[in-house]
Design an enzyme around this catalytic site. Structure first.
Site, mmCIF file in Angstrom:
data_model
loop_
_atom_site.group_PDB
_atom_site.id
_atom_site.type_symbol
_atom_site.label_atom_id
_atom_site.label_comp_id
_atom_site.label_asym_id
_atom_site.label_seq_id
_atom_site.Cartn_x
_atom_site.Cartn_y
_atom_site.Cartn_z
ATOM 1 N N ASN A 12 0.985 -1.106 -0.023
ATOM 2 C CA ASN A 12 -0.120 0.083 -0.026
ATOM 3 C C ASN A 12 1.075 1.269 0.069
ATOM 4 O O ASN A 12 1.491 1.604 0.975
ATOM 5 C CB ASN A 12 -0.920 0.146 1.193
ATOM 6 C CG ASN A 12 -1.835 1.279 1.429
ATOM 7 O OD1 ASN A 12 -1.782 1.985 0.657
ATOM 8 N ND2 ASN A 12 -2.079 1.496 2.770
ATOM 9 N N LYS A 14 0.080 4.171 -0.143
ATOM 10 C CA LYS A 14 -0.649 5.448 0.191
ATOM 11 C C LYS A 14 -0.165 6.669 -0.739
ATOM 12 O O LYS A 14 -0.438 6.305 -1.674
ATOM 13 C CB LYS A 14 -0.053 5.544 1.636
ATOM 14 C CG LYS A 14 0.011 4.189 2.643
ATOM 15 C CD LYS A 14 0.041 4.761 3.966
ATOM 16 C CE LYS A 14 0.015 3.424 4.921
ATOM 17 N NZ LYS A 14 -0.015 3.557 6.226
ATOM 18 N N HIS A 95 -9.531 1.335 4.918
ATOM 19 C CA HIS A 95 -8.297 1.569 5.616
ATOM 20 C C HIS A 95 -8.370 2.528 6.784
ATOM 21 O O HIS A 95 -9.507 3.457 6.935
ATOM 22 C CB HIS A 95 -7.317 1.950 4.639
ATOM 23 C CG HIS A 95 -5.720 1.752 5.270
ATOM 24 N ND1 HIS A 95 -5.222 3.018 6.363
ATOM 25 C CD2 HIS A 95 -4.844 1.064 5.255
ATOM 26 C CE1 HIS A 95 -4.150 2.771 6.506
ATOM 27 N NE2 HIS A 95 -3.750 1.448 5.872
ATOM 28 N N GLU A 162 -5.454 -4.895 10.626
ATOM 29 C CA GLU A 162 -4.437 -3.988 10.842
ATOM 30 C C GLU A 162 -4.700 -3.210 12.227
ATOM 31 O O GLU A 162 -5.477 -2.134 12.185
ATOM 32 C CB GLU A 162 -4.505 -3.006 9.679
ATOM 33 C CG GLU A 162 -4.275 -3.485 8.389
ATOM 34 C CD GLU A 162 -3.467 -2.604 7.524
ATOM 35 O OE1 GLU A 162 -2.430 -2.902 7.065
ATOM 36 O OE2 GLU A 162 -4.216 -1.469 7.371
ATOM 37 N N GLY A 168 2.465 2.166 10.808
ATOM 38 C CA GLY A 168 3.679 3.264 10.801
ATOM 39 C C GLY A 168 4.324 3.764 12.024
ATOM 40 O O GLY A 168 4.804 4.583 11.954
ATOM 41 N N SER A 207 3.174 -2.389 10.305
ATOM 42 C CA SER A 207 4.840 -2.339 10.532
ATOM 43 C C SER A 207 5.508 -3.746 10.157
ATOM 44 O O SER A 207 6.123 -4.314 11.085
ATOM 45 C CB SER A 207 5.095 -1.906 12.200
ATOM 46 O OG SER A 207 4.821 -0.793 12.469
HETATM 47 C C1 PEP Z 1 -0.930 -0.091 6.257
HETATM 48 O O1 PEP Z 1 -1.147 1.391 6.254
HETATM 49 O O2 PEP Z 1 -1.483 -0.496 5.489
HETATM 50 C C2 PEP Z 1 0.356 -0.327 6.951
HETATM 51 C C3 PEP Z 1 0.403 -1.678 7.066
HETATM 52 O O3 PEP Z 1 1.391 0.559 7.094
HETATM 53 P P1 PEP Z 1 3.039 0.164 7.732
HETATM 54 O O4 PEP Z 1 3.342 -1.288 7.169
HETATM 55 O O5 PEP Z 1 3.705 1.144 7.309
HETATM 56 O O6 PEP Z 1 2.573 0.075 9.103
#
Ligand code: PEP
Length: 247
Positions: A12, A14, A95, A162, A168, A207
């Site tokens: 993703n 973003k 999300h 998630e 993040g 993460s």
């Molecule tokens: C996400 O936003 O879907 C995500 C998992 O971000 P990150 O891997 O940066 O934590």
């Protein structure tokens, strides 16, 4: 019994990246032959360039949202059919950043999932609790309620668990917490969708990095990862895919 699907590693992007960087990124991943399935979800304006750069490869493309309506006066929005026309086959919906930034409710997400399915896209529906909800012991009922209200009858797609506090931040839940939540999600899917709920992939997101991917991806009921920050570097995305167990 149905054969198990390979793990899916979904990037993703973003609101990151640039058109100028796509060729190098695509070149770095298109020759790889990971045993996991790979999916990239870039911002809308990059889709076509990505579709060209990845043509002929097994790497799938998706978007990070779509509108619930097929067309209409919805400035700034993109319909599921438009997404499909670009060659993308997946769409991330619900999300936590969209729930937060755009006030998306479970009802909005439910309508978007129906639109995505009608257009022939595979929705990846994100669910996950806040830190306060986890600390209050409310994580599982909260996620179960998100599933109940975000998934239309006959849902056929992917769930991404998630935890908001892990996105993040460099933080991840403990392995027993991931296992418990994925088992709870599986039970909820079977309760809602019957036997169809038994075969749907459940991704973990939050993460995921090359150094923790192997242990997270090996956990029961973890069918892949939704990867934010680490998906921006092709070598990190490929390292995560390489860490997936062979299904
Ligand atoms: C996400 O936003 O879907 C995500 C998992 O971000 P990150 O891997 O940066 O934590």
């Amino acid at each position: 019994m149905e054969p198990e699907l390979p793990h899916l590693i979904a990037g993703n992007w973003k609101m990151h990246g640039s058109l100028a960087g796509i060729a190098a990124y695509a070149n770095a991943i298109r020759g790889a032959q990971p045993h996991a399935d790979l999916l990239i979800c870039p911002p809308f304006p990059f889709l076509d360039r990505f579709a060209q750069a990845l043509a002929g490869s097994a790497i799938a493309l998706g978007t990070q949202d779509c509108h619930a309506n097929a067309q209409g006066a919805h400035t700034g929005d993109v319909s599921a059919a438009m997404v499909k026309e670009t060659g993308a086959t997946f769409v991330i919906l619900g999300h936590s950043e969209r729930r937060e930034d755009h006030g998306e409710t479970n009802a909005h997400i439910n309508a978007k999932v129906s639109a995505a399915l009608a257009a022939g896209l595979t929705p990846i529906v994100c669910v996950g609790e806040s830190l306060a909800q986890r600390q209050a012991g409310e994580a599982e009922p909260f996620v179960r309620s998100q599933l109940l209200h975000s998934l239309p009858a006959g849902f056929a797609g992917i769930i991404a668990y998630e935890p908001i506090w892990a996105i993040g931040t460099g933080l991840t839940p403990t392995e027993p917490d991931v296992v418990a939540m994925h088992a709870a999600i599986r039970a909820a899917l079977i309760e809602q969708l019957g036997s169809a709920g038994a075969g749907l992939r459940i991704l973990y997101g939050g993460s995921v990095k090359p150094n923790n991917a192997a242990s997270l991806l090996a956990l029961p009921e973890v069918g892949g990862a939704l990867v934010g920050g680490a998906s921006l570097k092709p070598e990190d995305l490929l390292a995560i895919a390489a860490a997936a167990p062979r299904d």
